[in-house]
Design an enzyme around this catalytic site. Structure first.
Site, PDB file in Angstrom:
ATOM      1  N   ASN A 171      27.017 -36.624 -48.593  1.00 19.66           N
ATOM      2  CA  ASN A 171      25.581 -36.368 -48.418  1.00 19.66           C
ATOM      3  C   ASN A 171      25.171 -35.021 -48.999  1.00 19.66           C
ATOM      4  OD1 ASN A 171      25.108 -38.780 -46.946  1.00 19.66           O
ATOM      5  ND2 ASN A 171      26.034 -37.827 -45.161  1.00 19.66           N
ATOM      6  N   HIS A 220      17.522 -37.131 -44.199  1.00 22.12           N
ATOM      7  CA  HIS A 220      17.836 -37.433 -45.602  1.00 22.12           C
ATOM      8  C   HIS A 220      16.701 -37.101 -46.564  1.00 22.12           C
ATOM      9  CE1 HIS A 220      21.643 -39.259 -44.507  1.00 22.12           C
ATOM     10  NE2 HIS A 220      20.998 -39.662 -43.423  1.00 22.12           N
ATOM     11  N   HIS A 269      18.785 -44.173 -36.553  1.00 22.44           N
ATOM     12  CA  HIS A 269      20.158 -43.655 -36.499  1.00 22.44           C
ATOM     13  C   HIS A 269      20.716 -43.650 -35.068  1.00 22.44           C
ATOM     14  CE1 HIS A 269      23.256 -40.381 -36.853  1.00 22.44           C
ATOM     15  NE2 HIS A 269      23.486 -41.058 -37.964  1.00 22.44           N
ATOM     16  N   GLU A 312      12.748 -42.648 -38.890  1.00 23.95           N
ATOM     17  CA  GLU A 312      13.269 -41.753 -39.925  1.00 23.95           C
ATOM     18  C   GLU A 312      12.269 -41.792 -41.068  1.00 23.95           C
ATOM     19  OE1 GLU A 312      17.355 -42.948 -40.885  1.00 23.95           O
ATOM     20  OE2 GLU A 312      17.692 -43.334 -38.765  1.00 23.95           O
TER      21      GLU A 312
END
Ligand SMILES: Cc1ncc(COP(=O)(O)O)c(C=O)c1O
Length: 395
Positions: A46, A207, A132, A175
């Site tokens: 990531n 992200h 998540h 998210e």
């Protein structure tokens, strides 16, 4: 009988279903790594902007290590809030466009601490179906009533909000960029539905931070939703290449968390060197302007190539590009064959993703050049299409 007998049985069952996981040990981290003298393209990191090994981030980290020592030595509420924590929180608040910020030990702890502070037994939390694990665990820990809306579906969210009994607080959680699908939530729509029904809004930008939005500020800022999204959560562990989680929020909410968030209160503050690496990474991003734009350009070219070859990349619009295979064993086999060619693409299987949707999750990073991506796309297409074709042919 050995006390581990039941454990052996559970592991054997996982193995049978192709769901057993094992730790692999690496000597390097990042998008391009050496393993026993051979270079691998790592699509499972990531470290989107390649900052984990950036010399400026390392030097900032070292500076704080030397000045402040190895650890914060106490929890944040006792004597574990050092100048670097204060500095980092100011920088994050400014980046995100909120009055205040609060740094947690990790993104997981941030989600757990925030949700348990906002909702309790008589409250209602509405979470996207693909939210998540740390969001779900935070809700479970809060004891609030959990309702899951269909992925990225504001109409289903509205239906659930309508059915919700009167009384108790309501919180909507999503998210902005989804970790396993790489698609983007319709944030403006979700937020307006939540506001209409008097619900608080929390967005996990794990992200998106560093990648989307002006200066890497994320999608809440890109869409101008700072006044309507109450909780802007993020992590220092993905595009910033380090470790730690955070919230950007109002000063009232920050005060509440300092007093109520057990995942903030009952744990030691982040080590100064870790805080320093985040400050260093954020400075690199500031200087570069918008490094996420170049990352997204490369990812779009890579994704298009996979799609044109007939692979299913779901609704990815980000640096996270899934390739759906479906079945666990087949996905593992593709990952194994790609590894033998120098491509690390870990197979993601249930329970991380829904049953029957095992996939390769490919993270494009700035360590991957256009040439690397062109070559990798060819290999991925060959292996994944081969697997899917064989399944069709033999049922
Ligand atoms: C969407 C999302 N939220 C939170 C987290 C947790 O962040 P961290 O790795 O900093 O604990 C992750 C990472 O796994 C994530 O993908």
């Amino acid at each position: 009988m050995r006390f581990e007998a039941w454990i052996d049985e559970e592991i054997a069952q996982l193995r049978e279903k192709g769901l057993e996981r094992r730790l692999s040990v690496f000597s390097e981290a990042g998008g391009k790594i050496e393993i026993e003298g051979r270079t691998f393209l790592n699509f499972s990191s990531n470290d989107y902007l390649g900052l984990a090994r950036n010399p400026e981030a390392i030097s900032a980290s070292r500076k704080y290590l030397v000045s402040y020592g190895c650890g914060a030595t106490a929890s944040r509420l006792i004597t574990g809030t050092l100048d670097p924590h204060d500095e980092l929180e100011r920088v994050i608040a400014a980046l995100k466009g909120y009055p205040e910020a609060l740094v947690f030990g990790s993104g997981f702890l941030a989600n757990a601490g925030i949700i348990t502070s906002l909702a309790g037994r008589s409250d209602h939390v509405f979470a996207d179906k693909l939210a998540h694990a740390s969001i779900i665990d935070g809700i479970v820990l809060s004891r609030a009533n959990l309702k899951r809306f269909h992925h990225n579906d504001p109409d289903h969210l509205t239906a659930l909000l309508k059915q919700c009994p009167a009384g108790g607080r309501k919180l909507v959680v999503t998210e902005s960029v989804f970790s396993m699908d790489g698609d983007i939530a319709p944030l403006a729509e979700i937020t307006s539905r939540a506001v209409e029904y008097g619900a608080m809004v929390m967005v996990d930008e794990a992200h998106a931070t560093g990648v989307f939005g002006p200066g890497g500020s994320g999608l809440i800022r890109e869409y101008g939703l700072e006044d309507r999204v109450n909780v802007s959560m993020g992590t220092l562990s993905k595009a910033l290449g380090g470790y730690g989680g955070f919230i950007a929020c109002s000063s009232a909410l920050r005060d509440l968390l300092v007093n109520r968030a057990r995942a903030f209160i009952y744990t030691t503050g982040l080590p100064p060197a870790v805080v320093g690496s985040a400050l260093g990474a954020l400075a690199v991003i500031r200087k570069a302007g918008n490094p996420g734009a170049e990352l997204l350009r490369r990812a779009a070219t890579f994704r298009k190539r996979l799609q044109e070859a007939g692979l299913n990349t779901l609704n990815s619009e980000s640096q996270i590009v899934p390739v759906l295979i479906g079945e666990n064993a087949g996905t593992l086999a593709v990952a194994q064959r790609l590894k033998s060619k120098g491509i690390l693409a870990v197979a993601i299987r249930p329970p991380t993703v829904p049953e029957g949707t095992a996939r390769l999750r490919l993270s494009v990073t700035l360590d991957h050049s256009d040439r690397d991506l062109e070559w990798a796309a060819g290999e991925i297409i060959a292996e994944a299409s081969g697997e899917l074709g064989a399944r069709e042919a033999y049922g």
